[in-house]
Design a protein around this motif. Structure first.
Motif, short mmCIF file in Angstrom:
data_model
loop_
_atom_site.label_atom_id
_atom_site.label_comp_id
_atom_site.label_asym_id
_atom_site.label_seq_id
_atom_site.Cartn_x
_atom_site.Cartn_y
_atom_site.Cartn_z
N THR A 104 0.84 -1.20 0.00
CA THR A 104 0.00 0.00 0.00
C THR A 104 0.87 1.25 0.00
O THR A 104 2.03 1.23 0.42
CB THR A 104 -0.91 0.07 1.25
OG1 THR A 104 -0.09 0.02 2.42
CG2 THR A 104 -1.91 -1.06 1.29
N THR A 105 0.27 2.32 -0.47
CA THR A 105 0.84 3.66 -0.29
C THR A 105 -0.21 4.46 0.46
O THR A 105 -1.40 4.43 0.12
CB THR A 105 1.18 4.31 -1.64
OG1 THR A 105 2.14 3.50 -2.31
CG2 THR A 105 1.78 5.70 -1.44
N ILE A 106 0.25 5.14 1.49
CA ILE A 106 -0.63 5.92 2.36
C ILE A 106 -0.19 7.37 2.23
O ILE A 106 0.92 7.72 2.65
CB ILE A 106 -0.49 5.45 3.82
CG1 ILE A 106 -0.74 3.94 3.91
CG2 ILE A 106 -1.39 6.25 4.75
CD1 ILE A 106 0.00 3.25 5.05
N MET A 107 -1.01 8.18 1.60
CA MET A 107 -0.61 9.56 1.33
C MET A 107 -1.38 10.55 2.20
O MET A 107 -2.61 10.52 2.25
CB MET A 107 -0.86 9.90 -0.14
CG MET A 107 -0.06 9.04 -1.11
SD MET A 107 -0.21 9.65 -2.80
CE MET A 107 0.65 11.23 -2.67
N MET A 108 -0.64 11.43 2.85
CA MET A 108 -1.28 12.44 3.68
C MET A 108 -1.81 13.57 2.79
O MET A 108 -1.29 13.81 1.71
CB MET A 108 -0.27 13.04 4.67
CG MET A 108 0.34 12.01 5.58
SD MET A 108 -0.94 11.04 6.43
CE MET A 108 -0.04 9.52 6.63
N PRO A 109 -2.86 14.25 3.31
CA PRO A 109 -3.33 15.43 2.57
C PRO A 109 -2.41 16.61 2.88
O PRO A 109 -1.80 16.66 3.94
CB PRO A 109 -4.73 15.66 3.15
CG PRO A 109 -4.67 15.09 4.54
CD PRO A 109 -3.66 13.97 4.52
N GLY A 110 -2.31 17.51 1.95
CA GLY A 110 -1.51 18.71 2.20
C GLY A 110 -1.18 19.40 0.89
O GLY A 110 -1.43 18.85 -0.19
N GLN A 111 -0.63 20.59 1.02
CA GLN A 111 -0.27 21.37 -0.17
C GLN A 111 1.01 22.14 0.07
O GLN A 111 1.34 22.48 1.21
CB GLN A 111 -1.37 22.39 -0.48
CG GLN A 111 -2.63 21.79 -1.04
CD GLN A 111 -3.65 22.84 -1.44
OE1 GLN A 111 -3.32 24.02 -1.60
NE2 GLN A 111 -4.88 22.42 -1.60
N VAL A 112 1.69 22.41 -1.01
CA VAL A 112 2.88 23.28 -0.98
C VAL A 112 2.65 24.32 -2.08
O VAL A 112 2.66 23.99 -3.27
CB VAL A 112 4.17 22.48 -1.29
CG1 VAL A 112 5.35 23.42 -1.47
CG2 VAL A 112 4.45 21.48 -0.17
N GLY A 113 2.41 25.55 -1.67
CA GLY A 113 2.20 26.62 -2.65
C GLY A 113 1.09 26.28 -3.63
O GLY A 113 1.21 26.58 -4.82
N GLY A 114 0.02 25.68 -3.13
CA GLY A 114 -1.13 25.36 -4.00
C GLY A 114 -1.01 24.03 -4.71
O GLY A 114 -1.97 23.55 -5.32
N GLU A 115 0.18 23.42 -4.64
CA GLU A 115 0.39 22.12 -5.29
C GLU A 115 0.15 21.03 -4.23
O GLU A 115 0.68 21.12 -3.12
CB GLU A 115 1.84 22.06 -5.78
CG GLU A 115 2.08 21.20 -6.97
CD GLU A 115 3.55 21.29 -7.44
OE1 GLU A 115 3.91 20.46 -8.26
OE2 GLU A 115 4.31 22.16 -6.98
N TYR A 116 -0.61 20.03 -4.61
CA TYR A 116 -0.96 18.97 -3.64
C TYR A 116 0.24 18.07 -3.33
O TYR A 116 1.12 17.90 -4.18
CB TYR A 116 -2.07 18.10 -4.20
CG TYR A 116 -3.37 18.80 -4.48
CD1 TYR A 116 -4.27 19.08 -3.45
CD2 TYR A 116 -3.72 19.17 -5.77
CE1 TYR A 116 -5.48 19.72 -3.72
CE2 TYR A 116 -4.92 19.80 -6.05
CZ TYR A 116 -5.80 20.07 -5.02
OH TYR A 116 -6.99 20.70 -5.29
N PHE A 117 0.24 17.47 -2.15
CA PHE A 117 1.25 16.47 -1.79
C PHE A 117 1.22 15.35 -2.85
O PHE A 117 0.15 14.91 -3.27
CB PHE A 117 0.97 15.85 -0.42
CG PHE A 117 1.44 16.69 0.75
CD1 PHE A 117 1.83 18.01 0.58
CD2 PHE A 117 1.50 16.15 2.03
CE1 PHE A 117 2.27 18.78 1.67
CE2 PHE A 117 1.93 16.89 3.12
CZ PHE A 117 2.31 18.20 2.94
N MET A 118 2.40 14.91 -3.21
CA MET A 118 2.52 13.90 -4.28
C MET A 118 3.70 12.97 -4.00
O MET A 118 4.55 13.26 -3.16
CB MET A 118 2.72 14.61 -5.62
CG MET A 118 3.96 15.50 -5.62
SD MET A 118 4.14 16.33 -7.22
CE MET A 118 4.93 17.85 -6.74
N THR A 119 3.74 11.87 -4.75
CA THR A 119 4.89 10.97 -4.66
C THR A 119 5.98 11.46 -5.62
O THR A 119 5.74 12.31 -6.47
CB THR A 119 4.49 9.53 -5.01
OG1 THR A 119 3.93 9.53 -6.33
CG2 THR A 119 3.47 8.97 -4.02
#
Ligand code: 6PG
Ligand code: NI
Length: 187
Positions: free
Chosen positions: A69-84
């Motif tokens: 599995t991959t477990i991704m947290m919600p969040g943003q950096v300068g309007g860009e969403y958290f990503m792998t």
């Protein structure tokens, strides 16, 4: 010798039991990935360097297939969403499946020839990733994004290509919704 067993996958937490390996990526380890470097430094410093994502494996070297599995947290950096980070597989014949269990996101894909596609990530959708398509998952929601992936044990990861030149598109929040825009930094 390997023996059959049932592996429990919790669709909300993403926990895999039993698992064979795991790693965590803190936001600071994703330096250079986001478009806005100043916003990145600020989120890392003021947000206490949050976890961006975690990967849990069930992998047996003696067997050709594996999953996790991959477990991704919600969040943003300068309007860009958290990503792998995003990667091609090293082995050119290896695709992958991403079955979303909870949360919402976007899978951003790019072929070697530069064609871009996205596949919506939401519970019940299994994204098919063909060989030779780079793939990056993006948590566009406000909850955890949890997905099960399955691929060849020795597919391998080529991170260098995407790290050096980025992907052609960015996924940012516009008017409260995800928007796919050109990456101005694409080399
Ligand atoms: C893989 C899968 C998947 C992926 C994670 C983290 O090939 O192993 O695509 O497990 O590695 O979702 O993404 P990055 O490897 O791009 O950081
Ligand atoms: Ni992959």
């Amino acid at each position: 010798m390997l023996f059959p067993e049932g592996v429990a996958i919790d669709g909300i937490s993403g926990e895999v039991t039993p698992s064979t390996d795991r790693y965590t990526k803190k936001l600071s380890e994703l330096s250079g990935l986001f478009h806005d470097a100043a916003a990145f430094d600020k989120v890392v410093a003021e947000g206490g360097d949050p976890i961006a994502y975690e990967v849990v494996d069930y992998r047996k070297q003696e067997c050709d297939i594996c999953f996790g599995t991959t477990i991704m947290m919600p969040g943003q950096v300068g309007g860009e969403y958290f990503m792998t980070r995003g990667h091609f597989h090293e082995r050119k014949d290896c695709g992958e499946g991403y079955y979303t269990q909870s949360g919402e996101g976007l899978l951003l894909l790019e072929s070697r020839e530069g064609e871009v596609r996205t596949v919506e990530m939401k519970p019940g959708i299994c994204a098919f990733i063909p060989p030779e398509w780079a793939h990056r998952s993006i948590n566009t929601g406000s909850e955890k994004l949890v997905f099960v992936w399955f691929c060849a044990t020795d597919a391998g990861h080529d991170y260098g290509t995407i790290r050096e030149r980025g992907m052609r598109k960015l996924v940012v929040e516009r008017d409260g919704r995800p928007a796919i825009i050109d990456n101005p930094n694409f080399a």
